[in-house]
Motif scaffolding. Structure first.
Motif, PDB file in Angstrom:
ATOM      1  N   ARG A  59       0.836  -1.204   0.000  1.00 50.27           N
ATOM      2  CA  ARG A  59       0.000   0.000   0.000  1.00 50.27           C
ATOM      3  C   ARG A  59       0.875   1.259   0.000  1.00 50.27           C
ATOM      4  O   ARG A  59       0.617   2.215  -0.742  1.00 50.27           O
ATOM      5  CB  ARG A  59      -0.918   0.008   1.216  1.00 50.27           C
ATOM      6  CG  ARG A  59      -1.931   1.165   1.215  1.00 50.27           C
ATOM      7  CD  ARG A  59      -2.553   1.342   2.594  1.00 50.27           C
ATOM      8  NE  ARG A  59      -3.240   0.157   3.052  1.00 50.27           N
ATOM      9  CZ  ARG A  59      -4.521  -0.123   2.811  1.00 50.27           C
ATOM     10  NH1 ARG A  59      -5.246   0.721   2.090  1.00 50.27           N
ATOM     11  NH2 ARG A  59      -5.069  -1.225   3.284  1.00 50.27           N
ATOM     12  N   GLN A 164      -5.598  -7.450  -2.970  1.00 49.98           N
ATOM     13  CA  GLN A 164      -6.665  -6.756  -3.682  1.00 49.98           C
ATOM     14  C   GLN A 164      -7.890  -6.568  -2.796  1.00 49.98           C
ATOM     15  O   GLN A 164      -8.553  -5.523  -2.836  1.00 49.98           O
ATOM     16  CB  GLN A 164      -7.040  -7.539  -4.939  1.00 49.98           C
ATOM     17  CG  GLN A 164      -8.079  -6.845  -5.802  1.00 49.98           C
ATOM     18  CD  GLN A 164      -8.291  -7.576  -7.106  1.00 49.98           C
ATOM     19  OE1 GLN A 164      -7.517  -7.446  -8.036  1.00 49.98           O
ATOM     20  NE2 GLN A 164      -9.345  -8.373  -7.163  1.00 49.98           N
ATOM     21  N   THR A 168      -9.133  -2.886  -2.352  1.00 54.52           N
ATOM     22  CA  THR A 168     -10.308  -2.546  -3.167  1.00 54.52           C
ATOM     23  C   THR A 168     -11.612  -3.102  -2.613  1.00 54.52           C
ATOM     24  O   THR A 168     -12.687  -2.721  -3.080  1.00 54.52           O
ATOM     25  CB  THR A 168     -10.153  -3.072  -4.611  1.00 54.52           C
ATOM     26  OG1 THR A 168     -10.301  -4.504  -4.619  1.00 54.52           O
ATOM     27  CG2 THR A 168      -8.812  -2.690  -5.200  1.00 54.52           C
ATOM     28  N   GLY A 169     -11.529  -4.055  -1.679  1.00 58.16           N
ATOM     29  CA  GLY A 169     -12.734  -4.687  -1.157  1.00 58.16           C
ATOM     30  C   GLY A 169     -13.205  -5.879  -1.963  1.00 58.16           C
ATOM     31  O   GLY A 169     -14.254  -6.458  -1.663  1.00 58.16           O
ATOM     32  N   ASP A 170     -12.441  -6.289  -2.983  1.00 57.09           N
ATOM     33  CA  ASP A 170     -12.836  -7.388  -3.869  1.00 57.09           C
ATOM     34  C   ASP A 170     -11.698  -8.402  -3.939  1.00 57.09           C
ATOM     35  O   ASP A 170     -10.556  -8.040  -4.217  1.00 57.09           O
ATOM     36  CB  ASP A 170     -13.136  -6.841  -5.269  1.00 57.09           C
ATOM     37  CG  ASP A 170     -13.771  -7.873  -6.189  1.00 57.09           C
ATOM     38  OD1 ASP A 170     -13.154  -8.930  -6.405  1.00 57.09           O
ATOM     39  OD2 ASP A 170     -14.870  -7.611  -6.710  1.00 57.09           O
ATOM     40  N   VAL A 214     -11.539  -4.714 -11.248  1.00 51.44           N
ATOM     41  CA  VAL A 214     -12.399  -4.209 -10.184  1.00 51.44           C
ATOM     42  C   VAL A 214     -12.571  -2.708 -10.388  1.00 51.44           C
ATOM     43  O   VAL A 214     -11.606  -1.992 -10.688  1.00 51.44           O
ATOM     44  CB  VAL A 214     -11.762  -4.480  -8.803  1.00 51.44           C
ATOM     45  CG1 VAL A 214     -12.621  -3.886  -7.688  1.00 51.44           C
ATOM     46  CG2 VAL A 214     -11.566  -5.976  -8.593  1.00 51.44           C
ATOM     47  N   ASP A 215     -13.793  -2.238 -10.238  1.00 52.61           N
ATOM     48  CA  ASP A 215     -14.051  -0.802 -10.343  1.00 52.61           C
ATOM     49  C   ASP A 215     -13.755  -0.166  -8.990  1.00 52.61           C
ATOM     50  O   ASP A 215     -14.581  -0.179  -8.081  1.00 52.61           O
ATOM     51  CB  ASP A 215     -15.502  -0.553 -10.749  1.00 52.61           C
ATOM     52  CG  ASP A 215     -15.791   0.937 -10.950  1.00 52.61           C
ATOM     53  OD1 ASP A 215     -14.844   1.742 -10.817  1.00 52.61           O
ATOM     54  OD2 ASP A 215     -16.950   1.286 -11.230  1.00 52.61           O
ATOM     55  N   ALA A 216     -12.546   0.362  -8.865  1.00 51.26           N
ATOM     56  CA  ALA A 216     -12.134   0.995  -7.609  1.00 51.26           C
ATOM     57  C   ALA A 216     -11.841   2.473  -7.851  1.00 51.26           C
ATOM     58  O   ALA A 216     -10.898   3.034  -7.306  1.00 51.26           O
ATOM     59  CB  ALA A 216     -10.907   0.290  -7.052  1.00 51.26           C
ATOM     60  N   GLY A 217     -12.662   3.108  -8.685  1.00 54.26           N
ATOM     61  CA  GLY A 217     -12.378   4.464  -9.127  1.00 54.26           C
ATOM     62  C   GLY A 217     -11.490   4.412 -10.348  1.00 54.26           C
ATOM     63  O   GLY A 217     -11.870   4.816 -11.448  1.00 54.26           O
ATOM     64  N   THR A 218     -10.312   3.862 -10.179  1.00 47.85           N
ATOM     65  CA  THR A 218      -9.418   3.511 -11.281  1.00 47.85           C
ATOM     66  C   THR A 218      -9.511   2.009 -11.491  1.00 47.85           C
ATOM     67  O   THR A 218      -9.511   1.255 -10.511  1.00 47.85           O
ATOM     68  CB  THR A 218      -7.963   3.892 -10.933  1.00 47.85           C
ATOM     69  OG1 THR A 218      -7.891   5.299 -10.719  1.00 47.85           O
ATOM     70  CG2 THR A 218      -7.017   3.502 -12.051  1.00 47.85           C
ATOM     71  N   TRP A 220      -8.778  -1.654 -11.515  1.00 46.22           N
ATOM     72  CA  TRP A 220      -7.745  -2.411 -10.802  1.00 46.22           C
ATOM     73  C   TRP A 220      -7.831  -3.854 -11.301  1.00 46.22           C
ATOM     74  O   TRP A 220      -8.757  -4.579 -10.975  1.00 46.22           O
ATOM     75  CB  TRP A 220      -7.988  -2.337  -9.298  1.00 46.22           C
ATOM     76  CG  TRP A 220      -6.846  -2.812  -8.463  1.00 46.22           C
ATOM     77  CD1 TRP A 220      -6.349  -4.075  -8.393  1.00 46.22           C
ATOM     78  CD2 TRP A 220      -6.050  -2.027  -7.567  1.00 46.22           C
ATOM     79  NE1 TRP A 220      -5.302  -4.141  -7.526  1.00 46.22           N
ATOM     80  CE2 TRP A 220      -5.094  -2.896  -7.000  1.00 46.22           C
ATOM     81  CE3 TRP A 220      -6.057  -0.683  -7.195  1.00 46.22           C
ATOM     82  CZ2 TRP A 220      -4.153  -2.459  -6.066  1.00 46.22           C
ATOM     83  CZ3 TRP A 220      -5.120  -0.252  -6.266  1.00 46.22           C
ATOM     84  CH2 TRP A 220      -4.179  -1.133  -5.714  1.00 46.22           C
TER      85      TRP A 220
END
Length: 458
Positions: A59, A164, A168-170, A214-218, A220
């Motif tokens: 991170r 991840q 990202t939560g996924d 994954v849709d993490a804003g950007t 991923w």
């Protein structure tokens, strides 16, 4: 001006690196972060990490690289070490250590598992053998050694999936990462039900299989196996061009189309993605062996050592200190050194070790006869041109150094640009090493001695 940028994370077993690449697959100047960490080793084969410490290190590297890049990128991609295992609870938190491919405590479990399932069938279905590096044996060992922890685990993840999940939560996993677990059925890209039954789990204990970002804003993208990424980054994308990598460990791999799913004896077969496979062999002794020798012996200058006459020391070094993977996958095998005398020097031992690793690579190379060109990658090898020359001599074929300093990071960026519809530049190459024919007979004789030693001690 190149507008599309990918932030690439390269999570290895000794450090994490973060870089940002443009559409040419060139790293942005001034954007490079590296954080080192150490594996916890033990005498019983323990080789593990604290998963949350690795998450924190990754991170921090990600956030620093993003700041250095101005705060915006178009996608995040990750190359991560294969074969790791993390048990997590229902909240998605690690409840045990992160077990790595180097952890050999499941060796007996792998042997016993071979009595429950047909070894050759497992290799044919998954591309992986029954070996403590892979999940089936690790899960059986964990079930027996830590039954409460095993029962408490809601899911089992690779570290890449766990990373991840935390960022990202996924926790979805890519086909590439899943193929390195030993639990993926290569033909249909699903978890292997027979093996799940054998280890006492069901599909609910494993992550969702998906290569979609994954849709993490950007966006991923799920992590890819670092070995697959290394081949891509070095430009080794056809069956006739192998990447020979020496980092912490070693590997000899090719990438080919997924039109033939039958793994060859002695070799692994993983997925890069749905259309491409990674085939080859792995060694547990590579740069880690060199580092061990540096700590154990008073080593002379590497240049002097590697210029010595081939096999002039009279030693035979079976370089299996970390156990054997390819080609025989004997986890109980250990290193051996014969021929020691009072006039043996540290330089002799180092020379024998470098030759010994080269002989192990040659055993793998023999199983991939279609290879015509070999590209050398990995810090431990690229930093030691004399070792590269020795490998060319032993393999009896030209070896060219990669011109890419971070092949795995570049490789995952290249794959991500492909998915974004961007074409990248070819990978640069460096120095060419031609085999020296006058050394051929000496190395062939020494290689045969190593084979005899292997048969005698395993």
């Amino acid at each position: 001006m190149f507008l599309t940028r990918v932030l690439a994370l390269d999570v290895g077993t000794s450090s994490v690196r973060a870089r940002v690449y443009d559409e040419r697959a060139e790293a942005l100047r001034g954007v490079e972060v590296q954080t080192r960490y150490e594996l916890t080793d033990g005498h019983e084969g323990q080789a593990e990490f604290d998963a949350d410490q690795l998450v924190a290190a990754t991170r921090a590297a990600y956030e620093e690289a993003l700041r250095e890049a101005g705060g915006e990128v178009d996608a995040v991609a990750t190359s991560c070490f294969w074969h790791s295992l993390v048990p997590v609870d229902g909240r998605g938190r690690a409840i045990g250590p992160l077990l790595t491919w180097r952890d050999l405590r499941a060796a007996d479990a792998a042997r016993r598992l071979g009595g429950l399932v047909e070894r050759d069938d497992v290799h044919a279905r998954t591309g992986c053998v029954l070996h403590p590096s892979y999940w089936p044996a690790k899960l059986v060992w964990l079930r027996e050694a830590e039954p409460e922890l095993f029962r408490s685990a809601a899911r089992f993840l690779s570290f890449a999936d766990y990373l991840q999940l935390q960022l990202t939560g996924d926790a979805r996993t890519s086909l590439s990462m899943a193929s390195g677990t030993g639990l993926l059925a290569l033909a249909d890209g699903t978890w292997d039900t027979q093996l799940l039954d054998a280890v006492g789990l069901d599909h609910a204990h494993l992550p969702l299989l998906s290569d979609e970002p994954v849709d993490a804003g950007t966006p991923w993208f799920p992590a890819l196996g670092d070995g697959a990424c290394s081949n891509v980054g070095a430009g080794c994308m056809t069956p006739d061009r192998a990447a020979l990598m020496i980092g912490t460990s070693g590997a000899y791999r090719v990438v080919r189309a997924a039109d033939r799913l039958e793994p060859r004896p002695g070799l692994f077969l993983y997925r890069l993605d749905r259309a491409r496979l990674v085939e080859g062999g792995a060694l547990s002794d590579g740069g880690n062996l060199y580092a061990w020798l540096e700590e154990t012996l008073r080593l002379p200058e590497a240049q002097v050592v590697a210029d010595a006459e081939p096999d002039a020391h009279g030693l035979t070094f079976l370089t299996l200190l970390g156990g054997e993977r390819s080609p025989h996958w004997n986890a109980q095998a250990r290193g051996a050194l014969t021929g020691l005398a009072f006039d043996t020097t540290p330089a002799d031992i180092l020379q024998a070790a470098l030759e010994g690793v080269a002989f192990r690579f040659a055993e793998v190379a023999d199983l991939l006869p279609e290879v015509r060109e070999v590209v050398a990658t990995g810090h431990a090898l690229v930093a030691n041109p004399r070792w590269a020359q020795l490998l060319a001599d032993v393999l009896e074929r030209p070896l060219v150094a990669s011109g890419v300093d971070e092949a795995s990071a570049r490789g995952v960026a290249v794959v991500t640009f492909e998915r974004l519809g961007c074409a990248t530049e070819p990978a640069p190459l460096g120095r060419l090493y031609e085999p020296r024919p006058e050394r051929r007979d000496a190395y062939r004789s020494a290689r045969e001695r190593q084979r005899e030693l292997y048969r005698g001690v395993t």
